[in-house]
Scaffold this active site. Structure first.
Site, short mmCIF file in Angstrom:
data_model
loop_
_atom_site.label_atom_id
_atom_site.label_comp_id
_atom_site.label_asym_id
_atom_site.label_seq_id
_atom_site.Cartn_x
_atom_site.Cartn_y
_atom_site.Cartn_z
CE1 TYR A 102 -1.36 0.89 14.20
CE2 TYR A 102 -0.49 2.11 16.20
CZ TYR A 102 -1.27 1.20 15.41
OH TYR A 102 -1.91 0.23 16.41
CD GLU A 103 5.12 0.13 10.57
OE1 GLU A 103 5.31 0.66 11.57
OE2 GLU A 103 5.81 -0.09 9.65
N GLY A 104 2.84 3.31 8.33
CA GLY A 104 2.84 3.64 6.90
C GLY A 104 1.22 3.95 6.34
CD GLN A 140 1.19 0.00 4.18
OE1 GLN A 140 1.91 -1.14 3.57
NE2 GLN A 140 2.01 0.64 4.84
#
Ligand SMILES: Cc1cc2nc3c(=O)[nH]c(=O)nc-3n(C[C@H](O)[C@H](O)[C@H](O)COP(=O)(O)OP(=O)(O)OC[C@H]3O[C@@H](n4cnc5c(N)ncnc54)[C@H](O)[C@@H]3O)c2cc1C
Length: 594
Positions: free
Chosen positions: A439-441, A446
């Site tokens: 999650y969160e990219g 990244q």
């Protein structure tokens, strides 16, 4: 049963010694933050983590969240723990005093946040998202919105969420469909479905401030047509009191591998009232404030879980008797020696330790730069700090979460079959750690952010905020024989990183797949080199302090630094070779053969 003890000794070392050269105390507002206050805050958070949050970690995992009549019930004890967390003033630790916060530095927050993730990640997620939503509103909202919402969020009465994901729209936010129709009174009506929203519904706070990405009717397609809206669960009256229920509803919660005490919600927006935050169609840029904060937070989740997993594995390896040392019995009076005599078990424990202490130092360095970015009077230094944080954000997110998962897995390996079964609580660390890579990219995204956006930004300006201090450090210590055991391996890794950077920059001009194929290995090369720099600096401090130390703390630092340099950092050589092989072996493979 697993245990957790906050690593206060190491945290004090990091804040007072490792960060000494950052001169945080010289910045405006820091005169009210004496060293004793920092220690007291860390000690208080250690109590919260050890005595309130960690005891709910296992039960929260077993019980999970429940959805009944549109309302989510968090596991038993979470509500009371949240109340105590609020009463302790923790939601406003670093928030601005004008909104009721305590104005402490982000560096302190980074350390407390690690303790929360380590002791109960599910619980921590509710609070971490509020921290991000606060920062988002602080930077992008109107004074009216800030005055109405921030004091309640700082007090912890209201929590925040981030609503990006939709069934057809994960990584690719350009596919987002939720609609926002303007109304005569300046508000918007939002319609659509969001999925996987952490804390989208829960029973901890009085109101939930959902930060929602949506599209206005005349919006351009793709990511250029996304706007940001504040959609509260309960509408807020002008005096700050709660008004009627807004039309945003939880329709389901996910049943998932880990973080079971954290509610992961499907939300249905049915003409929900929303307030535009920032400029129309510029919502993604605004949301990046929250996403960047969340990415650093997620990195800390990897660190926290790595730490608690390491602590338990180290204790177990000293107790569990199996086999004999290769050099003959160490424990002849007992039927077997403890696991810790075996080189392979020691390899695992030292890997875990080198990772967690390395990550802690890196995260504190980033925290210090966040404080400089926010507070330093010199605009040049503020800019450098901002560049550094931007550069390191994808590294912290992806490198830490990969290492956190690897560390939790190593802990399971140290426990053997006793780690795989539920009894000892180790398998929960593995399950909980896994989501942070996604999650969160997702971590691959990244890596693309690092290579595709951060490296070329402003003709390499972000990169210089890291390369220059490392080069300076190495130049200043050239010829210092007592430090050669850390500076020589660091110089080699740094050289590889510089050459890999130049290689990617050159090759990706002709073929963008070159950058895409190199990105993941490059991110790990970057992470390991950054960690090596931090370990070199920690080792140097330890050398200076060791003669007066009777506790063994500095000796252990030096020994772990040596292990890192000799047994982990050489991985940069493999990563470097892989990068230099180019994209051919990845991209030439025929799709139909998969
Ligand atoms: C427990 C949990 C909590 C969550 N909490 C939130 C939340 O609070 N708010 C929220 O908005 N979302 C949340 N999410 C959603 C999460 O952020 C997404 O799952 C994540 O961003 C990936 O999107 P996806 O699952 O649709 O995967 P996809 O986008 O389908 O990606 C699948 C894989 O393909 C790769 N990939 C995709 N596109 C590319 C590309 N262009 N280049 C290279 N690789 C690519 C990805 O790296 C990934 O490995 C949560 C998810 C879970 C499971």
């Amino acid at each position: 049963m697993a245990t957790y003890k906050a690593p206060l000794r190491d945290m004090r070392f990091i804040y007072h010694e490792f960060l000494a050269d950052q001169h945080l105390e010289d910045m405006p507002g820091m005169e009210d933050v004496p060293p004793e206050l920092v220690d007291a805050v860390l000690e208080e958070m250690a109590k919260v983590a050890e005595n309130i949050l960690f005891p709910l970690n296992r039960s929260g995992d077993e019980e999970g969240c429940r959805l009944e009549n549109g309302e989510v019930h968090t596991p038993r004890g979470f509500k009371d723990a949240y109340q105590r967390y609020r009463e302790g003033g923790w939601p406003g630790l670093t928030s601005r005093p004008e909104y009721g916060g305590q104005g402490l530095p982000e560096t302190v927050y980074v350390l407390t946040s690690e303790m929360m993730s380590a002791s109960n990640l599910s619980f921590a997620i509710y609070t971490k998202l509020t921290h991000g939503a606060y920062q988002l509103l602080l930077k992008t909202a109107s004074e009216e919105i800030k005055n109405l919402y921030l004091p309640n969020m700082v007090e912890g009465r209201w929590t925040g969420t981030m609503c990006l994901t939709e069934p057809q729209c994960g990584t690719d936010l350009g596919l987002l469909r939720t609609k926002a129709v303007p109304q005569a009174d300046g508000t918007y009506r939002l319609t659509g479905n969001k999925i996987f929203i952490s804390g989208g519904e829960q029973d901890l706070s009085e109101n939930i401030i959902q930060m929602v990405l949506a599209r206005a009717p005349d919006a351009p397609p793709g990511v250029k047509g996304i706007s940001l809206f504040l959609v509260p669960k309960f509408l807020v009256n002008p005096d700050g009191s709660l008004g009627p229920r807004n039309r945003i509803f939880c329709t389901a919660i996910e049943h998932k591998m880990g973080i079971k005490g954290s509610s992961t919600c499907s939300l249905s927006l049915e003409d929900a009232t929303g307030y535009l935050i920032g400029d129309l169609h510029k919502g993604l840029r605004a949301m990046f404030v929250m996403m960047n904060s969340a990415r650093l937070e997620v990195g800390l989740q990897g660190l926290g879980l790595g730490e608690v997993a390491y602590q338990n594995a180290a204790a177990y390896a000293k107790e569990r008797l199996q086999g004999r040392a290769l050099t003959g019995p160490k424990n002849p009076e007992k039927p077997a020696d403890p696991l810790i005599v075996h080189p392979d078990v020691r390899r695992m424990l030292l890997t875990m330790r080198a990772y967690t202490e390395g990550m802690r130092s890196m995260s504190a360095w980033v925290g210090a730069q966040l404080d400089k970015e926010n507070r330093h009077p010199d605009p040049g230094i503020r800019q450098q700090a901002e560049d550094f944080v931007a550069l390191l954000t994808p590294v912290v997110k992806a490198f830490f979460t990969d290492l956190g998962f690897e560390t939790a897995n190593l802990a399971m390996q140290v426990y053997g079959g006793h780690g795989y079964i539920r009894e000892h609580g180790i398998e929960q660390f593995v399950r909980d750690a896994r989501i942070a890579q996604i999650y969160e990219g997702a971590n691959g995204i990244q890596a693309l952010d690092l290579v595709g956006r951060k490296l070329p930004a402003h003709a390499g300006r972000y990169l210089r905020s890291f390369f220059h201090p490392v080069q300076r450090y190495l130049d200043e210590r050239a010829g210092q024989a007592q430090l050669a055991f850390v500076t020589e391996p660091l110089a080699k890794a740094f050289g590889r990183l510089q050459r890999a950077t130049a290689f990617i920059a050159e090759r990706s001009l002709a073929d963008p797949n070159e950058a895409g194929a190199a990105a993941y290995d490059y991110l790990h090369l970057f992470g390991l080199t950054t960690m090596a720099y931090c370990w070199a600096r920690m080792a140097e401090i330890a050398q200076q302090k060791i003669k007066d130390d009777t506790t063994g703390f500095y000796q252990a630092k030096l020994d772990t630094a040596r292990f890192f340099m000799e047994r982990i950092l050489p991985r940069t050589s493999g990563l470097f070779s892989a990068i230099l092989s180019g994209s051919g072996s990845i991209m030439d493979f025929k799709d139909e053969a998969f």
